[in-house]
Design a protein around this motif. Structure first.
Motif, PDB file in Angstrom:
ATOM      1  N   ALA A 153     113.764  58.820  24.432  1.00  0.00           N
ATOM      2  CA  ALA A 153     114.929  59.074  23.573  1.00  0.00           C
ATOM      3  C   ALA A 153     114.584  58.995  22.090  1.00  0.00           C
ATOM      4  O   ALA A 153     115.169  59.707  21.273  1.00  0.00           O
ATOM      5  CB  ALA A 153     116.036  58.074  23.912  1.00  0.00           C
ATOM      6  N   PHE A 182     103.806  60.723  15.214  1.00  0.00           N
ATOM      7  CA  PHE A 182     103.796  61.457  13.944  1.00  0.00           C
ATOM      8  C   PHE A 182     104.128  60.540  12.775  1.00  0.00           C
ATOM      9  O   PHE A 182     103.883  60.866  11.630  1.00  0.00           O
ATOM     10  CB  PHE A 182     104.831  62.581  13.986  1.00  0.00           C
ATOM     11  N   ARG A 201      99.745  57.821  25.433  1.00  0.00           N
ATOM     12  CA  ARG A 201     100.019  56.648  26.277  1.00  0.00           C
ATOM     13  C   ARG A 201      99.001  56.473  27.410  1.00  0.00           C
ATOM     14  O   ARG A 201      98.813  55.383  27.885  1.00  0.00           O
ATOM     15  CB  ARG A 201     101.409  56.765  26.925  1.00  0.00           C
ATOM     16  N   ARG A 219      97.105  67.774  20.141  1.00  0.00           N
ATOM     17  CA  ARG A 219      97.045  66.663  19.192  1.00  0.00           C
ATOM     18  C   ARG A 219      97.595  65.431  19.906  1.00  0.00           C
ATOM     19  O   ARG A 219      98.426  65.563  20.813  1.00  0.00           O
ATOM     20  CB  ARG A 219      97.827  66.960  17.903  1.00  0.00           C
TER      21      ARG A 219
HETATM   22  N1  LIG Z   1     109.610  57.174  29.055  1.00  0.00           N
HETATM   23  C1  LIG Z   1     109.150  57.527  30.246  1.00  0.00           C
HETATM   24  O1  LIG Z   1     109.619  57.040  31.311  1.00  0.00           O
HETATM   25  C2  LIG Z   1     108.082  58.562  30.360  1.00  0.00           C
HETATM   26  C3  LIG Z   1     107.656  58.980  31.635  1.00  0.00           C
HETATM   27  C4  LIG Z   1     106.678  59.968  31.753  1.00  0.00           C
HETATM   28  C5  LIG Z   1     106.121  60.518  30.601  1.00  0.00           C
HETATM   29  N2  LIG Z   1     106.558  60.099  29.371  1.00  0.00           N
HETATM   30  C6  LIG Z   1     105.939  60.720  28.186  1.00  0.00           C
HETATM   31  O2  LIG Z   1     105.299  59.678  27.478  1.00  0.00           O
HETATM   32  C7  LIG Z   1     105.434  59.893  26.083  1.00  0.00           C
HETATM   33  C8  LIG Z   1     106.004  58.646  25.423  1.00  0.00           C
HETATM   34  O3  LIG Z   1     107.269  58.359  25.990  1.00  0.00           O
HETATM   35  P1  LIG Z   1     108.150  57.165  25.416  1.00  0.00           P
HETATM   36  O4  LIG Z   1     109.285  56.952  26.359  1.00  0.00           O
HETATM   37  O5  LIG Z   1     107.278  56.031  25.009  1.00  0.00           O
HETATM   38  O6  LIG Z   1     108.728  57.879  24.098  1.00  0.00           O
HETATM   39  P2  LIG Z   1     109.699  57.314  22.960  1.00  0.00           P
HETATM   40  O7  LIG Z   1     110.019  55.892  23.209  1.00  0.00           O
HETATM   41  O8  LIG Z   1     110.837  58.258  22.798  1.00  0.00           O
HETATM   42  O9  LIG Z   1     108.772  57.492  21.701  1.00  0.00           O
HETATM   43  C9  LIG Z   1     108.252  56.427  20.921  1.00  0.00           C
HETATM   44  C10 LIG Z   1     107.341  57.027  19.893  1.00  0.00           C
HETATM   45  O10 LIG Z   1     106.161  57.566  20.516  1.00  0.00           O
HETATM   46  C11 LIG Z   1     105.754  58.746  19.847  1.00  0.00           C
HETATM   47  N3  LIG Z   1     105.825  59.882  20.775  1.00  0.00           N
HETATM   48  C12 LIG Z   1     106.562  59.981  21.913  1.00  0.00           C
HETATM   49  N4  LIG Z   1     106.315  61.146  22.522  1.00  0.00           N
HETATM   50  C13 LIG Z   1     105.421  61.811  21.755  1.00  0.00           C
HETATM   51  C14 LIG Z   1     104.767  63.054  21.868  1.00  0.00           C
HETATM   52  N5  LIG Z   1     104.949  63.869  22.925  1.00  0.00           N
HETATM   53  N6  LIG Z   1     103.895  63.411  20.878  1.00  0.00           N
HETATM   54  C15 LIG Z   1     103.667  62.578  19.836  1.00  0.00           C
HETATM   55  N7  LIG Z   1     104.251  61.386  19.680  1.00  0.00           N
HETATM   56  C16 LIG Z   1     105.106  61.001  20.631  1.00  0.00           C
HETATM   57  C17 LIG Z   1     106.680  58.902  18.667  1.00  0.00           C
HETATM   58  O11 LIG Z   1     106.070  58.159  17.614  1.00  0.00           O
HETATM   59  P3  LIG Z   1     106.343  58.484  16.065  1.00  0.00           P
HETATM   60  O12 LIG Z   1     107.721  57.969  15.777  1.00  0.00           O
HETATM   61  O13 LIG Z   1     105.262  57.752  15.369  1.00  0.00           O
HETATM   62  O14 LIG Z   1     106.250  59.972  15.915  1.00  0.00           O
HETATM   63  C18 LIG Z   1     107.938  58.210  19.160  1.00  0.00           C
HETATM   64  O15 LIG Z   1     108.798  57.783  18.136  1.00  0.00           O
HETATM   65  C19 LIG Z   1     106.291  61.134  25.898  1.00  0.00           C
HETATM   66  O16 LIG Z   1     105.417  62.195  25.604  1.00  0.00           O
HETATM   67  C20 LIG Z   1     106.965  61.330  27.237  1.00  0.00           C
HETATM   68  O17 LIG Z   1     107.191  62.697  27.531  1.00  0.00           O
HETATM   69  C21 LIG Z   1     107.507  59.132  29.235  1.00  0.00           C
END
Ligand SMILES: NC(=O)c1ccc[n+]([C@@H]2O[C@H](COP(=O)([O-])OP(=O)(O)OC[C@H]3O[C@@H](n4cnc5c(N)ncnc54)[C@H](OP(=O)(O)O)[C@@H]3O)[C@@H](O)[C@H]2O)c1
Length: 249
Positions: free
Chosen positions: A77, A50, A34, A46
């Motif tokens: 989530a 996935f 991101r 990596r």
């Molecule tokens: N949400 C927040 O407020 C927030 C704040 C700070 C940091 N983050 C970090 O930002 C990342 C994305 O968060 P999100 O809220 O967008 O997640 P999400 O909505 O739960 O995930 C959406 C998709 O992004 C991919 N993904 C998420 N985390 C991943 C990881 N660590 N490694 C590889 N693929 C990942 C997966 O894709 P596939 O289905 O293709 O595998 C997942 O299905 C995470 O690593 C999280 O720890 C999030």
């Protein structure tokens, strides 16, 4: 042969990566991809999704992963749900490294909403100066309330924003209460919108809001699947030890 996969992108995941590397435990750190320049890690990294549950299950098999620690953000989530299902499918041991939610303390003025949609709805009404501390992914949703002047704090400079009135601060946490108080005062912030992330790195804005008597619109956490939950790095190392991993030093 152990192969630990850390689902990362958080301060907690970084602390775990350091501890795991120091002990020489074979491991890979996974970022979603991101941010433009993710923090370097002392482990092989990596980057990128996935490909859903199936893609993650395939990755686990192809890379002979034996243990997964889901150390993603409490609002990730989708990833956390996928991790539970893929680990079950591939027969891999899973634990989550989580942090307790923030709770209001004396002097806090919090109004709770269930999710981003709830936060957008709660912002209907007269224009205000709003610190929108929800990250980059959901900014578009707030275009439905264009009357406010928004303060955004983002890790990377945004490309195009759908919010007509905003100040953007590009910065990466952890933040201090003193600096956040100065920021809120300088920009005349009247409301802070925050996800209930928990942890220490992002709570400075809430402490600053309390000190200044600024109300907070708190977005509660999404529901997550049942899994083994551990709350610090020492507990994860114990859990690895008890699941047969050689912790080295
Ligand atoms: N949400 C927040 O407020 C927030 C704040 C700070 C940091 N983050 C970090 O930002 C990342 C994305 O968060 P999100 O809220 O967008 O997640 P999400 O909505 O739960 O995930 C959406 C998709 O992004 C991919 N993904 C998420 N985390 C991943 C990881 N660590 N490694 C590889 N693929 C990942 C997966 O894709 P596939 O289905 O293709 O595998 C997942 O299905 C995470 O690593 C999280 O720890 C999030």
């Amino acid at each position: 042969m152990t192969h630990l996969l850390i689902l990362g992108g958080t301060t907690e995941a970084n602390a775990l990566a350091k501890a795991v590397a120091e002990r020489g435990i074979p491991a890979t750190y996974s970022y979603a991809g991101r941010v433009e320049n993710p923090r370097p890690q002392p482990l092989p990294v990596r980057v990128g999704g996935f490909g859903g549950v199936e893609g993650l299950a395939r990755y686990l098999r192809d890379h002979a992963v034996t243990h997964v620690v889901d150390a993603t953000h409490p609002f990730a989530a989708q990833m956390s749900g996928n991790a539970v299902n893929a680990c079950r499918e591939a027969g891999v041991t899973l634990a989550a490294l989580t942090r307790p939610a923030w709770t209001a303390q004396e002097g806090d003025n919090w109004r709770h909403v269930a999710d981003i949609d709830g936060a957008v709805a709660a912002l209907s009404g007269a224009p205000q100066r709003v610190f929108l501390a929800v990250g980059r992914m959901h900014l578009e949703d707030f275009a439905a309330q264009p009357q406010h002047h928004y303060l955004l704090r983002l890790v990377d400079e945004p490309d195009a924003l759908s919010l007509p009135n905003c100040d953007v601060v590009v910065a990466r946490g952890p933040f201090s209460e003193e600096n956040d108080r100065a920021l809120l005062q300088r920009l005349g912030i009247e409301l802070v919108v925050s996800k209930n992330a928990g942890g220490t790195g992002a709570r400075a804005k809430l402490d600053a809001a309390r000190a200044l008597g600024v109300p907070v619109l708190m977005i509660d956490r999404p529901a997550l699947p049942q899994r083994t939950e551990l709350s610090n790095v020492a507990q994860v190392l114990d859990w690895l030890d008890h699941s047969g991993v050689n912790l080295g030093v």
